[in-house]
Design an enzyme around this catalytic site. Structure first.
Site, PDB file in Angstrom:
ATOM      1  N   LYS A   1       0.080   4.285  -0.360  1.00  0.00           N
ATOM      2  CA  LYS A   1      -0.554   5.486   0.203  1.00  0.00           C
ATOM      3  C   LYS A   1      -0.316   6.703  -0.711  1.00  0.00           C
ATOM      4  CE  LYS A   1      -0.222   3.363   4.687  1.00  0.00           C
ATOM      5  NZ  LYS A   1      -0.148   3.504   6.130  1.00  0.00           N
TER       6      LYS A   1
ATOM      7  N   SER B   1       3.254  -1.998  10.427  1.00  0.00           N
ATOM      8  CA  SER B   1       4.705  -2.027  10.649  1.00  0.00           C
ATOM      9  C   SER B   1       5.366  -3.354  10.283  1.00  0.00           C
ATOM     10  CB  SER B   1       5.033  -1.623  12.093  1.00  0.00           C
ATOM     11  OG  SER B   1       4.585  -0.306  12.339  1.00  0.00           O
TER      12      SER B   1
ATOM     13  N   GLY C   1       2.162   2.422  10.826  1.00  0.00           N
ATOM     14  CA  GLY C   1       3.101   3.532  10.628  1.00  0.00           C
ATOM     15  C   GLY C   1       3.806   3.977  11.893  1.00  0.00           C
TER      16      GLY C   1
ATOM     17  N   GLU D   1      -6.888   4.867   7.843  1.00  0.00           N
ATOM     18  CA  GLU D   1      -6.681   6.285   7.500  1.00  0.00           C
ATOM     19  C   GLU D   1      -7.945   6.876   6.881  1.00  0.00           C
ATOM     20  OE1 GLU D   1      -2.999   5.565   5.458  1.00  0.00           O
ATOM     21  OE2 GLU D   1      -2.120   5.133   7.412  1.00  0.00           O
TER      22      GLU D   1
ATOM     23  N   HIS E   1      -9.756   1.205   5.161  1.00  0.00           N
ATOM     24  CA  HIS E   1      -8.439   1.432   5.758  1.00  0.00           C
ATOM     25  C   HIS E   1      -8.584   2.438   6.905  1.00  0.00           C
ATOM     26  CE1 HIS E   1      -4.321   2.679   6.388  1.00  0.00           C
ATOM     27  NE2 HIS E   1      -3.971   1.533   5.834  1.00  0.00           N
TER      28      HIS E   1
ATOM     29  N   ASN F   1       0.857  -1.180   0.000  1.00  0.00           N
ATOM     30  CA  ASN F   1       0.000   0.000   0.000  1.00  0.00           C
ATOM     31  C   ASN F   1       0.899   1.239   0.000  1.00  0.00           C
ATOM     32  OD1 ASN F   1      -1.821   2.033   0.481  1.00  0.00           O
ATOM     33  ND2 ASN F   1      -2.335   1.385   2.570  1.00  0.00           N
TER      34      ASN F   1
ATOM     35  N   GLU G   1      -5.539  -4.834  10.793  1.00  0.00           N
ATOM     36  CA  GLU G   1      -4.527  -3.804  11.025  1.00  0.00           C
ATOM     37  C   GLU G   1      -4.831  -3.077  12.326  1.00  0.00           C
ATOM     38  OE1 GLU G   1      -2.531  -2.567   7.095  1.00  0.00           O
ATOM     39  OE2 GLU G   1      -4.384  -1.445   7.222  1.00  0.00           O
TER      40      GLU G   1
HETATM   41  P1  PGA Z   1       2.672   0.436   7.707  1.00  0.00           P
HETATM   42  O1  PGA Z   1       1.207   0.636   7.057  1.00  0.00           O
HETATM   43  O2  PGA Z   1       3.239  -0.843   7.161  1.00  0.00           O
HETATM   44  O3  PGA Z   1       3.449   1.646   7.292  1.00  0.00           O
HETATM   45  O4  PGA Z   1       2.462   0.347   9.192  1.00  0.00           O
HETATM   46  C1  PGA Z   1       0.335  -0.447   6.877  1.00  0.00           C
HETATM   47  C2  PGA Z   1      -0.962   0.025   6.245  1.00  0.00           C
HETATM   48  O5  PGA Z   1      -1.427   1.110   6.598  1.00  0.00           O
HETATM   49  O6  PGA Z   1      -1.566  -0.654   5.402  1.00  0.00           O
END
Ligand code: PGA
Length: 252
Positions: free
Chosen positions: A10, A216, A177, A99, A97, A8, A171
């Site tokens: 983003k 992460s 993140g 976000e 997601h 992903n 998640e």
């Molecule tokens: P990350 O993001 O690996 O940077 O923690 C995962 C995601 O949001 O899908």
């Protein structure tokens, strides 16, 4: 069933950067790995076509979109439909997601509309779910996951053959993140709750719905995570931006 290794990206990468990363990745992933792994690239809209041109010839690589609007076409300024995404090579769409839930205010009803409509139009959907830290501290992980699954999947409850068009990504919001990874036991427990609920919603086919872990994931922890029961792939943000680290994760 092949494990799904999803990147992903983003809101990162210009088309030139996307092209470069993709070219490097194609070189780094050997064919032998693709017998057991499906690689999914989910770039920003602006790089979908560029990425598709590079990966389309390589069996085992797929393209996905980070978002879409649950209508075929119409006066929806700024939005993109599943039909348009299929047209540029996408086979997957992300829904729910964290976000989008937390920064864009997407609610359960809208999320369930997107799941139902995306599948109806021909996309495979990855529904993201996960608890925030406060909910974990209160011992409410199972309750939160079950409730997000029931509402997110309410429009497709009992659908036949769901495992070929649906994956779930667990998640934990506090692990996205942040560099914080859920522990092995925490991941195993959460994926167990999700599997149980999928089987209760879809019967035997619920066993075949892929459940990805995200939050992460990096080369150092990927193989331990991939080895956990009911982990059928990973959804990777930060560590998927570099071809070298994502290719290591893919081969884990
Ligand atoms: P990350 O993001 O690996 O940077 O923690 C995962 C995601 O949001 O899908």
């Amino acid at each position: 069933m092949k494990k799904l290794m999803a990147a992903n990206w983003k809101m990162y990468k210009t088309t030139e950067e996307a092209q470069k990363t993709c070219r490097e990745l194609i070189e780094l992933v050997p064919d032998s790995v693709l017998n057991e792994r499906e690689v999914l690239i989910i770039p920003p809209y602006t790089s979908l076509s560029t990425v598709w041109e590079i990966i389309r010839a390589r069996e085992g690589f797929s393209l996905g979109a980070q978002n879409f609007y649950p209508e075929r076409e119409g006066a929806f300024t700024g939005e993109v439909s599943p039909l348009m995404l299929l047209d540029v090579g996408c086979s997957y769409g992300l829904v729910g997601h964290s976000e989008r839930r937390h920064l864009m205010g997407e609610g359960e009803e809208f999320i369930s509309r997107k799941v139902r409509f995306g599948i109806q139009e021909g996309l495979s959907i990855i529904l993201c779910i996960g608890e925030v830290l406060e909910e974990r501290k209160q011992g409410r992980v199972k309750e939160v996951l079950v409730s997000q699954l029931r509402s997110g999947l309410s429009g497709i409850q009992g659908r036949q053959g769901v495992s070929s068009v649906l994956s779930i990504a667990y998640e934990p919001v506090w692990a996205i993140g942040t560099g914080e990874v859920a522990g092995i036991a925490e991941i195993e427990e959460a994926h167990g709750f999700i599997r149980e609920e999928l089987v209760s919603m879809f019967g035997g086919d619920g066993e075949n719905v892929r459940i990805l872990y995200g939050g992460s994931v990096k080369p150092e922890n990927a193989s331990a995570i991939i080895g956990i029961d009911n982990v059928d792939g990973v959804l990777v943000g930060g560590a998927s931006l570099k071809a070298s680290s994502f290719s290591e994760i893919i081969s884990s």
